[in-house]
Enzyme design. Structure first.
Site, PDB file in Angstrom:
ATOM      1  N   VAL A 182       1.033  -1.251  -0.055  1.00 57.12           N
ATOM      2  CA  VAL A 182       0.069  -0.062   0.171  1.00 57.12           C
ATOM      3  C   VAL A 182       0.855   1.489  -0.098  1.00 57.12           C
ATOM      4  O   VAL A 182       1.802   1.556   0.749  1.00 57.12           O
ATOM      5  CB  VAL A 182      -0.971  -0.279   1.277  1.00 57.12           C
ATOM      6  CG1 VAL A 182      -1.811   1.256   1.125  1.00 57.12           C
ATOM      7  CG2 VAL A 182      -1.758  -1.316   1.349  1.00 57.12           C
ATOM      8  N   LYS A 226      -8.944   2.255  -0.175  1.00 62.00           N
ATOM      9  CA  LYS A 226      -9.589   2.265   1.257  1.00 62.00           C
ATOM     10  C   LYS A 226      -9.829   0.612   1.533  1.00 62.00           C
ATOM     11  O   LYS A 226      -9.421   0.286   2.501  1.00 62.00           O
ATOM     12  CB  LYS A 226     -10.912   2.712   1.237  1.00 62.00           C
ATOM     13  CG  LYS A 226     -11.101   4.364   0.801  1.00 62.00           C
ATOM     14  CD  LYS A 226     -12.596   4.811   0.687  1.00 62.00           C
ATOM     15  CE  LYS A 226     -13.413   4.403  -0.228  1.00 62.00           C
ATOM     16  NZ  LYS A 226     -13.017   4.788  -1.543  1.00 62.00           N
ATOM     17  N   GLU A 447      -8.022  20.511 -32.870  1.00 64.43           N
ATOM     18  CA  GLU A 447      -7.038  20.250 -31.902  1.00 64.43           C
ATOM     19  C   GLU A 447      -5.940  21.085 -32.206  1.00 64.43           C
ATOM     20  O   GLU A 447      -5.358  21.464 -31.145  1.00 64.43           O
ATOM     21  CB  GLU A 447      -6.502  18.785 -32.228  1.00 64.43           C
ATOM     22  CG  GLU A 447      -7.484  17.667 -31.944  1.00 64.43           C
ATOM     23  CD  GLU A 447      -8.138  17.723 -30.699  1.00 64.43           C
ATOM     24  OE1 GLU A 447      -7.398  18.277 -29.652  1.00 64.43           O
ATOM     25  OE2 GLU A 447      -9.285  17.254 -30.453  1.00 64.43           O
TER      26      GLU A 447
END
Length: 671
Positions: A182, A226, A447
């Site tokens: 994590v 989470k 673009e």
């Protein structure tokens, strides 16, 4: 073989053999019935007429399947070798004619003639009549099979009663997710691991008069880690870890939810000290009193029971409750108060250092090109993926490996990661989509207008790549590098609006017409303009006010301001958007040649990166940041680390500090 199995290597238990024996016995019973059932006595038509019909002992005749006739005799008639007699018939018509002739021969009146009944019989119909009984027996066996439930407080009950048992699962070992897996949420890891220390070393807190916190809510956007953090807590803690999903409490039966909550907390108290994790708690924790007219709400009853179990008369201080949700705004205030969930831990999208740490974790199992340095690659990818969550980063790394495998590469290289980022942001390339030459030219200049306006505006985001290859739903695709900032000025937001309008203005200038391709740009411009006027108080006429007109994507039906204020807001928004349009129009006309140059190069190459833009336009006239080192310079934050926090390593190993002794590492962590 000593492994608990039977019959060789088959891991069957006594219950399996019992049910197999019951099944085999049932099939055998049906076969024995078919084999030993009474077949009756076969007779001829002549015997039937003279021995039975002429003697008046026939009660009725049953024509079965239009093939034979079963003779049902009156009670007391003597039949040898069977309980009934029967004879074959050629056809129903011939049988009816012969029976009519026999009645006339014996002189029987119509009222005294033998009744004839037509039926159909086969083995399938017999089985169909038996199936309901077999289903009932099977249901009872299934109920007995589910009787001894494990892990719940009400074990040993049958299935209809076991519906009230909690679906929570308890884990103790074999959890492969650790805190080293994590990253990007260092502060949350410290707080979570502190809960573990509360359970393992409660005395050092009780000696100081402190109470162990009851629980914490992990909130944040989807994909920020989470649930992964909860799994890592289970992997690191040496205490039982009980996990359940909020939706598992709600069933179609009334009263099941509260009963399951009671059973879950009974299980937790039985295994205390332990950690109880409720994922997606918003399924049962919504605010009460909304839309339940004329009746009780099962969800509200479940929430009430949860409130009582967490902080009522029957609570335990040795159970820590963790909960995860991405909708903390809809949770009931009674659930969020101290004493139930003492802490609210927000896990947001990681910053650039957090993303670099997450990339290091997900790059670990990949086979990278030997020329690539993992740490340098992680920092480079972190700088190229602003706004990405942990789930997005995991998806990028996985997509890079898939692309490398698709191209039969021996290792994953930097090009594969660039393609993976394009895939995640823009969608799948549609190289087979046919664009007409006029449409392709329109997309290219559209673009190019975005790119030029963003290149010459100070507060616009730097351009990384622009492409006219269709991706996903869009026909063009541009990737920018937003700054790592949380506060925006009015000038910065205005420059962003101008950059969004660059494509629509380029179409108007070069072709004298506009198309539907700028719809998404106009939507973003409108949202930004209304946010500046209504929420951020950036209008002198409207004033320093903020109206909450949208909440989590849900529009409030009644506006919190008058009609006169609404008209003023609309006027201010139109004036702001028109000002941005006029400024963009002026810039496009000034840079007409550069827009045309970029548009034609796009038509030629289809994809332009930053190096191509530097070749065409020269250096950008404003200072910009593009590397990891430039972004983190002078930020003052510490380097992310995927290992345990220094002050908590000893705690996790069960070596809590003695009372009154604080290590230097703990002092440093506290500072």
């Amino acid at each position: 073989d000593g492994s608990g199995g039977r019959m060789g290597d088959f891991p069957w238990d006594d219950k399996d053999f019992r049910y197999i024996a019951i099944t085999v016995g049932g099939v055998a019973s049906v076969l024995l019935y078919l084999y030993f059932r009474d077949p009756g006595v076969e007779i001829t038509w002549k015997d039937f007429v003279h021995r039975y019909l002429g003697r008046g002992v026939v009660d009725r005749l049953e024509v079965v399947n239009k093939q034979f006739v079963r003779v049902i005799l009156v009670p007391g008639a003597d039949i040898s070798n069977g309980s009934y007699v029967w004879f074959n018939i050629g056809s129903v018509d011939a049988f009816e004619r012969n029976l009519e002739a026999a009645h006339w021969e014996f002189g029987l009146e119509p009222s005294h003639r033998t009744a004839v009944v037509y039926t159909s019989e086969n083995v399938g119909s017999f089985l169909m009549s038996v199936i309901p009984t077999l289903l009932l027996v099977g249901f009872l066996l299934f109920t007995l099979r589910r009787g001894p439930m494990s892990g719940g407080a009400g074990g040993g009950r049958g299935w209809p009663f076991s519906m009230s048992e909690s679906p929570a699962k308890m884990m103790k070992d074999n959890i492969d997710v650790k805190f080293k897996d994590v990253a990007g949420c260092e502060e949350a890891k410290v707080e979570i691991l502190e809960f573990v220390n509360f359970l393992k070393n409660p005395q050092q807190y009780k000696d100081l008069g402190a109470k162990i916190p009851k629980g914490a809510v992990l909130s944040g956007p989807p994909g920020t880690g989470k649930t992964l953090l909860a799994k890592a807590t289970a992997g690191e803690a040496n205490v039982p870890f009980i996990t359940v999903n909020g939706s598992e409490f709600l069933e179609m039966f009334v009263g099941v939810g509260p009963a399951r909550v009671r059973d879950m907390f009974a299980m937790a108290r039985k295994n205390a000290p332990c950690i109880l994790f409720i994922d997606e708690i918003d399924a049962v924790g919504r605010k009460r009193g909304g839309g339940n007219f004329g009746g009780q709400s099962e969800q509200e009853n479940t929430l009430n029971q949860l409130l009582v179990e967490m902080d009522g008369f029957n609570t335990s201080t040795n159970v820590v409750v963790l909960a995860g949700t991405n909708r903390p705004d809809i949770l009931d205030p009674a659930l969020m108060r101290p004493g139930r969930f003492d802490r609210q831990i927000y896990i947001g999208p990681p910053d650039i250092k957090g993303r670099a740490s997450i990339f290091k974790v997900h790059l670990r199992p990949l086979k990278l090109d030997p020329t690539l340095n993992r740490d340098a690659l992680a920092r480079k990818m972190a700088a190229s993926t602003p706004g990405f969550t942990g789930a997005d980063i995991a998806n990028v790394c996985n997509e890079a490996a898939l692309i490398a495998a698709r191209h039969l590469s021996e290792a994953v290289n930097a090009k594969h990661f660039e393609q993976a980022i394009d895939r995640v942001i823009g969608g799948l390339e549609k190289k087979t989509q046919i664009l007409q030459p006029t449409e392709k030219k329109t997309v290219a200049f559209h673009e190019a207008g975005h790119a030029i306006v963003g290149w010459f505006l100070q507060h616009a985001d730097p351009l990384l790549k622009v492409s006219i290859i269709p991706r996903g739903k869009g026909l063009g695709y541009a990737q920018y590098l937003p700054k790592e900032q949380y506060l925006y000025t009015q000038e910065q937001l205005f420059d962003r609006m101008c950059m969004m309008l660059g494509g629509r203005v380029a179409e108007q200038v070069f072709f004298g017409r506009i198309t539907t391709g700028a719809q998404d740009d106009l939507k973003k411009v409108t949202q930004s303009a209304y946010a500046q006027i209504v929420q951020f108080g950036m209008s002198e006429k409207v004033g320093q006010v903020s109206f909450d007109v949208a909440r989590q994507g849900q529009v409030v039906m009644e506006k919190p301001y008058s009609e006169a204020t609404a008209e003023l807001i609309d006027e201010e928004v139109r004036e702001l958007v028109d000002g941005a349009y006029q400024r963009t129009l002026k810039l496009i006309r000034e840079k007409h040649d550069l827009v045309e140059m970029v548009g034609r190069r796009l038509l030629q190459k289809e994809v332009l990166d930053k190096a191509d833009m530097l070749e065409l336009l020269g250096p950008r006239p404003f200072e910009e940041k593009s590397t990891y080192e430039q972004f983190v310079e002078d930020t003052g934050s510490f380097e992310e680390d995927t290992s345990l926090p220094e002050g908590l390593k000893d705690w996790n190993q069960g070596k809590g500090q003695n009372q009154g002794e604080v290590s230097a590492s703990q002092k440093k962590q506290a500072t």
